[in-house]
Scaffold this motif. Structure first.
Motif, short mmCIF file in Angstrom:
data_model
loop_
_atom_site.label_atom_id
_atom_site.label_comp_id
_atom_site.label_asym_id
_atom_site.label_seq_id
_atom_site.Cartn_x
_atom_site.Cartn_y
_atom_site.Cartn_z
N ARG A 57 26.18 -27.42 -92.95
CA ARG A 57 27.37 -26.62 -92.32
C ARG A 57 26.89 -26.06 -90.86
O ARG A 57 25.49 -25.68 -90.73
CB ARG A 57 27.63 -25.50 -93.23
N THR A 58 27.75 -26.52 -89.95
CA THR A 58 27.36 -25.84 -88.77
C THR A 58 28.74 -25.55 -88.00
O THR A 58 29.76 -25.49 -88.51
CB THR A 58 27.01 -27.08 -87.71
N HIS A 59 28.47 -24.49 -87.14
CA HIS A 59 29.65 -23.78 -86.69
C HIS A 59 29.26 -23.76 -84.86
O HIS A 59 28.12 -23.50 -84.62
CB HIS A 59 29.75 -22.37 -86.97
N TYR A 60 30.31 -23.67 -84.22
CA TYR A 60 30.14 -23.78 -82.76
C TYR A 60 31.01 -22.95 -82.06
O TYR A 60 32.20 -22.64 -82.42
CB TYR A 60 30.21 -25.14 -82.14
N ALA A 61 30.59 -22.40 -81.08
CA ALA A 61 31.72 -21.62 -80.22
C ALA A 61 32.37 -22.77 -79.45
O ALA A 61 31.99 -23.70 -79.05
CB ALA A 61 30.71 -21.17 -78.89
N ASP A 62 33.68 -22.29 -78.95
CA ASP A 62 34.65 -23.32 -78.63
C ASP A 62 34.46 -23.85 -77.21
O ASP A 62 34.36 -25.05 -76.79
CB ASP A 62 36.03 -22.59 -78.13
N SER A 63 33.48 -23.04 -76.31
CA SER A 63 32.89 -23.45 -75.25
C SER A 63 32.03 -24.64 -75.30
O SER A 63 31.78 -25.30 -74.10
CB SER A 63 32.51 -22.40 -74.18
N VAL A 64 31.15 -24.87 -76.34
CA VAL A 64 30.40 -25.90 -76.32
C VAL A 64 30.75 -26.93 -77.29
O VAL A 64 29.76 -28.06 -77.60
CB VAL A 64 28.88 -25.35 -76.79
N LYS A 65 31.64 -26.85 -77.96
CA LYS A 65 32.14 -27.75 -79.02
C LYS A 65 32.43 -29.05 -78.37
O LYS A 65 32.93 -29.45 -77.37
CB LYS A 65 33.44 -27.39 -79.64
N GLY A 66 31.72 -30.00 -79.27
CA GLY A 66 32.00 -31.56 -78.54
C GLY A 66 30.73 -31.96 -77.53
O GLY A 66 30.35 -32.96 -77.19
N ARG A 67 29.93 -30.95 -77.24
CA ARG A 67 28.88 -31.02 -76.14
C ARG A 67 27.68 -30.76 -76.72
O ARG A 67 26.68 -31.46 -76.60
CB ARG A 67 29.26 -30.35 -74.76
N PHE A 68 27.47 -29.74 -77.43
CA PHE A 68 26.16 -29.35 -78.13
C PHE A 68 26.09 -29.58 -79.65
O PHE A 68 27.25 -29.58 -80.19
CB PHE A 68 26.05 -27.81 -78.11
N THR A 69 24.99 -30.10 -80.27
CA THR A 69 24.70 -30.32 -81.47
C THR A 69 23.46 -29.50 -81.95
O THR A 69 22.38 -29.39 -81.39
CB THR A 69 24.61 -31.79 -81.81
N ILE A 70 23.73 -28.68 -82.87
CA ILE A 70 22.50 -27.90 -83.77
C ILE A 70 22.21 -28.79 -85.02
O ILE A 70 23.03 -29.35 -85.53
CB ILE A 70 23.18 -26.49 -84.14
N SER A 71 20.97 -28.65 -85.02
CA SER A 71 20.33 -29.48 -86.02
C SER A 71 18.79 -28.83 -86.50
O SER A 71 18.48 -27.88 -85.91
CB SER A 71 20.17 -30.91 -85.82
#
Length: 124
Positions: A57-71
Motif C-alpha cells: 500500500r502506498t499514499h501520496y501527496a496530491d502535489s507529487v502524485k503521478g511523478r513520484f514513486t515510493i518503494s
C-alpha cells in the motif's frame, strides 16, 4: 532506536529525475511503515509519500502524485523515492521517517524516527 540515513539528493534541472534512498539500521525494518517528508525554506514540513510495511500500500501527496514513486526493499532495509518530472517547487530538504503503526495515513507527529535529510534543488 532506528537510525535512518538518506542519500541521493542533489541539483537537477526542471524535468529531470532523482532517486532518493533511506537506509535503516533496524533489523526489524520490515515491521515499520515508512514515509518521506520535505521542508522548503520558510515553509512547514509536509508529507510527500508513505508505504506500508509490505510495500503493498502506498499514499501520496496530491502535489507529487503521478511523478513520484515510493518503494522499499526489506532485504536491504531501504526505502526509495523515485522523483520524475521535477519542478522548481520540489526544491526542499527531504527526510525519511519510520513509524510503528500500520496505517499509511498519518501525520508527521505520528512518526517515531527521522533521518537528517538530503537536499534536493531543482533549477528552472
Amino acid at each position: 532506536q532506528v537510525q535512518l540515513v538518506e542519500s541521493g539528493g542533489g541539483l537537477v534541472q526542471a524535468g529531470g529525475s532523482l532517486r532518493l534512498s533511506c537506509a535503516a539500521s533496524e533489523r526489524t525494518f520490515s515491521s515499520y511503515t515508512m514515509g518521506w517528508f520535505r521542508q522548503a525554506p520558510g515553509k512547514e514540513r509536509e508529507f510527500v509519500a508513505a508505504i506500508s510495511w509490505s510495500g503493498g500500500r502506498t499514499h501520496y501527496a496530491d502535489s507529487v502524485k503521478g511523478r513520484f514513486t515510493i518503494s522499499r526493499d526489506n532485504a536491504k532495509n531501504t526505502v526509495y523515492l523515485q522523483m520524475n518530472s521535477l519542478k522548481p517547487e520540489d526544491t526542499a530538504v527531504y527526510r525519511c521517517a519510520a513509524r510503528r503503526g500500520q496505517s499509511i495515513i498519518a501525520g508527521l507527529d505520528e512518526y517515531n524516527y527521522w533521518g537528517q535529510g538530503t537536499q534536493v534543488t531543482v533549477s528552472s
